[in-house]
Scaffold this motif. Structure first.
Motif, PDB file in Angstrom:
ATOM      1  N   LYS A 148       0.465  -1.082  -0.048  1.00 34.45           N
ATOM      2  CA  LYS A 148       0.013  -0.080  -0.061  1.00 34.45           C
ATOM      3  C   LYS A 148       0.544   1.218   0.283  1.00 34.45           C
ATOM      4  O   LYS A 148       0.974   2.526  -0.741  1.00 34.45           O
ATOM      5  N   GLU A 149       2.059   1.857   0.949  1.00 29.75           N
ATOM      6  CA  GLU A 149       2.787   1.999   0.989  1.00 29.75           C
ATOM      7  C   GLU A 149       3.538   2.584  -0.542  1.00 29.75           C
ATOM      8  O   GLU A 149       3.451   4.166  -1.186  1.00 29.75           O
ATOM      9  N   ASN A 150       3.318   1.498  -1.048  1.00 32.54           N
ATOM     10  CA  ASN A 150       4.457   1.612  -2.490  1.00 32.54           C
ATOM     11  C   ASN A 150       3.349   1.981  -3.745  1.00 32.54           C
ATOM     12  O   ASN A 150       4.091   1.901  -4.983  1.00 32.54           O
ATOM     13  N   LYS A 151       2.092   2.152  -3.177  1.00 32.21           N
ATOM     14  CA  LYS A 151       1.078   1.885  -4.458  1.00 32.21           C
ATOM     15  C   LYS A 151       1.548   1.132  -5.611  1.00 32.21           C
ATOM     16  O   LYS A 151       1.397   1.551  -6.353  1.00 32.21           O
ATOM     17  N   GLU A 152       1.097  -0.280  -5.111  1.00 33.79           N
ATOM     18  CA  GLU A 152       1.190  -1.120  -5.980  1.00 33.79           C
ATOM     19  C   GLU A 152       0.454  -2.660  -6.157  1.00 33.79           C
ATOM     20  O   GLU A 152       0.656  -3.584  -6.538  1.00 33.79           O
ATOM     21  N   GLU A 153      -0.735  -1.709  -5.338  1.00 31.76           N
ATOM     22  CA  GLU A 153      -2.131  -2.681  -5.447  1.00 31.76           C
ATOM     23  C   GLU A 153      -2.131  -3.079  -6.658  1.00 31.76           C
ATOM     24  O   GLU A 153      -2.276  -4.065  -6.614  1.00 31.76           O
ATOM     25  N   GLN A 154      -2.038  -2.404  -7.883  1.00 31.36           N
ATOM     26  CA  GLN A 154      -2.310  -3.148  -9.719  1.00 31.36           C
ATOM     27  C   GLN A 154      -1.671  -2.917  -9.808  1.00 31.36           C
ATOM     28  O   GLN A 154      -1.689  -3.623 -11.186  1.00 31.36           O
ATOM     29  N   ASN A 155      -0.551  -3.954  -9.499  1.00 30.61           N
ATOM     30  CA  ASN A 155       0.663  -3.458 -10.543  1.00 30.61           C
ATOM     31  C   ASN A 155       0.135  -5.350 -10.820  1.00 30.61           C
ATOM     32  O   ASN A 155      -0.622  -6.096 -10.205  1.00 30.61           O
ATOM     33  N   SER A 156       1.051  -6.201 -11.531  1.00 30.12           N
ATOM     34  CA  SER A 156       0.703  -7.496 -12.415  1.00 30.12           C
ATOM     35  C   SER A 156       1.221  -8.928 -11.259  1.00 30.12           C
ATOM     36  O   SER A 156       1.747  -9.246 -11.628  1.00 30.12           O
ATOM     37  N   THR A 157       3.050  -8.179 -10.426  1.00 22.49           N
ATOM     38  CA  THR A 157       3.114  -8.700  -9.908  1.00 22.49           C
ATOM     39  C   THR A 157       3.391  -8.238  -8.080  1.00 22.49           C
ATOM     40  O   THR A 157       3.372  -6.994  -8.101  1.00 22.49           O
TER      41      THR A 157
END
Length: 570
Positions: A337-346
């Motif tokens: 969440k902190e890295n805003k990676e919720e929508q990543n493929s990995t």
């Protein structure tokens, strides 16, 4: 959830098999879907026979391996049985070492330290062998890529026999013998054995040369069933036969170490699923929290009083492991969440203080929230080490191979792998892995799927139906527990949310339904874990569809069938 229905097999074949076996057509359909089309094939499936095991000498390298170990015994050499620190490796070491000790006393075991030595063959292990005048190392569940390590041992006049089941590289180590049915030029008829399974074929070959009856090997099958369950290998072919008979040993005459674990959990009859969730985590916890050799000691101990002492210690390791993986999972989710990676493929996360022993479990936990290929990194000496887990249908091993320029070392399977890399390469690897997966992961695989085996009428779910269905076990990859679909269902108005409420104001998270179907006034009990939020829409809907498995429910001395809900559609 995506619902995928299996292709319906030829109706004539289904009908013919149904009549010849005298069973419901749905059960016949399940058999045909598994490639079983005749009475004889069905008989073999329902009653797996040890007589159908393949000749171990069909495996490439077996003759050389047996010759070398018998030569060592004849000449009084010291033998080291070396294996990985996970369930497959420790069960393999326990199996092979305890068998060899029935023939010969000069046998020692060695499990590398997960933190000091890492995965696979280690230089420390070879040095230990040299210091103790050991001239033969039998490596189990590892070694297929240990080219430099085997060469290092050779310089010290130490021979290797490798018994592995992982995918080989372009070059295999120059060992005395390499047993791995996945070698391209190995013509062994079945290539999905566990590492412990390859070890079992090795002792089976030795026993044949020694003219030992096969019946003397049956007590070792409990270890083999544990490895098959824990390593998530396909439960078909030889694995099905071995797991079936191994479960019989577990449930009738387990070794003291297994008996000690079962006594702690107070479970009388175990299924393969029970082995996965009860026995395997405890054995694994030894290598994750302390040392894998503790698991070998438990599984080879003959004194039940001592076995209970070892089992108690390992149970505590398992409790510690649970606390750790819960804490690290929460930290990893926060990092995403902190890295805003919720929508990543990995998912690729890292913290240097995360416990190396549980990062594989954490990777699996993260997939439950973000359904995508996942790697969890931690600091390991001067390098970073990771466990990788994948989603159904996606080969994470191939994805890692495509990013290998950033990796120091990697190995594993389609769905689970491990790797190490230098800290300065972490960012480049993370970016490359995201690009590779984004490019190669089809959209269809980004959503969890439920595979429906057959559509049923609830009225077909009789005691006889379940009795025959239960004989499809043991279940696992290539023979999963059948998932059924039923339509036009209604709740009779007594459905409710059940379970403990953790926080005040929350609602219970599980769902209990009393389902009725069509004009049938019979009520079918159903449970949906984590599905409590569906209750309101079910109460309002005129009907719904359900995907479910069937279980027996035992309550107050009464046995009934229960639908275990996987998903609902309104």
């Amino acid at each position: 959830m995506r619902w995928i229905s299996k292709t319906s097999p030829d109706i004539e074949i289904v009908d013919t098999l149904s009549k010849s076996l005298g069973i419901n057509k749905v059960l016949s359909q399940l058999l045909v879907q598994r490639g079983i089309q005749t009475f004889e094939a069905a008989k073999s499936f329902f009653r797996p026979s040890l007589d159908e095991l393949h000749d171990p000498f069909l495996m490439k390298g077996m003759e050389q391996a047996v010759t070398r170990v018998l030569h060592a015994i004849e000449n009084g050499e010291s033998i080291m049985v070396y294996g990985d620190y996970d369930v497959d490796g420790t069960t393999a070491v326990a199996l092979v070492s305890s068998y060899l000790l029935t023939l010969y006393p000069n046998v020692v075991t060695y499990i590398p330290d997960r933190y000091e030595e890492g995965y696979g063959i280690s230089y420390q292990g070879i040095d230990f062998a040299e210091d103790n005048d050991i001239s033969l190392i039998i490596a189990l569940d590892c070694g297929i890529k240990a080219i430099e390590k085997v060469a290092y041992a050779k310089e010290k006049n130490i021979d290797f026999i490798i018994c592995d089941h992982h995918r080989p590289g372009a070059i295999v180590p120059e060992a005395v013998a390499v047993l791995d049915p996945k070698q391209k030029d190995c013509t062994y008829p079945y290539d999905e054995l566990s590492g412990c399974g390859v070890g079992f074929k090795f002792i089976q070959a030795i026993a044949q040369i020694q003219e030992q009856p096969f019946s003397e090997l049956i007590p070792y099958l409990d270890l083999l069933a544990i490895s098959i369950a824990a390593d998530i290998v396909p439960i078909d072919g030889e694995n099905r036969i071995l797991a079936y008979h191994g479960l019989k040993v577990i449930n009738s005459n387990p070794r003291p170490g297994v008996k000690a674990i079962l006594e702690q959990v107070q479970k009388q009859v175990l299924t393969i699923t029970d082995v996965v969730f009860i026995i395997a985590p405890r054995i694994n916890a030894a290598g994750r929290i302390k040392k894998g050799i503790h698991a070998v000691e438990l599984m080879t101990e003959r004194d039940f009083t001592l076995a209970k002492k070892y089992a108690s210690a390992i149970d505590q390791y398992n409790a510690d492991r649970k606390e750790l993986d819960k804490k690290i999972t929460e930290e990893a989710l926060q990092q995403i969440k902190e890295n805003k990676e919720e929508q990543n493929s990995t998912t690729v996360v890292y913290a240097e203080n995360w416990h190396k022993g549980v990062i594989g479990i954490v990777a699996s936990r993260l997939i439950e929230t973000y359904y995508r290929p996942t790697l969890v990194f931690t600091k390991s000496g001067e390098k970073l080490a990771a466990s990788a887990r994948s989603v159904k249908g996606f080969d994470v091993y191939n994805a890692l191979e495509a990013c290998s320029e950033h990796i120091e070392q990697f190995g594993g399977h389609k769905y689970a792998a491990g790797l190490t890399l230098l800290p300065e390469n972490y960012k480049a690897f993370k970016d490359a892995f995201e690009i590779e997966v984004n490019k190669t992961l089809p959209d269809a695989l980004k959503t969890p799927e439920i595979v429906i085996d057959a559509e049923v009428e609830l009225a077909d779910l009789t005691a006889k139906f379940y009795r025959i269905l239960s004989q499809f076990a043991p279940f696992g990859p290539a023979n999963m527990k059948p998932v059924f679909k039923a339509t036009a269902l209604r709740d009779n108005g007594y459905g409710k949310r059940i379970g403990k409420v953790v926080l005040e104001g929350d609602l219970p998270e599980h769902l209990r339904l009393n389902i009725v179907y069509g004009a049938d006034d019979k009520t079918y009990n159903a449970i949906g874990f984590g599905m409590g939020s569906h209750l309101e829409e079910i109460e309002k809907a005129p009907s719904f569809e359900a995907a479910f498995t069937v279980e027996e429910n035992h309550w107050n001395g009464y046995t009934s069938l229960q639908l275990m809900l996987k998903d609902l559609k309104i």
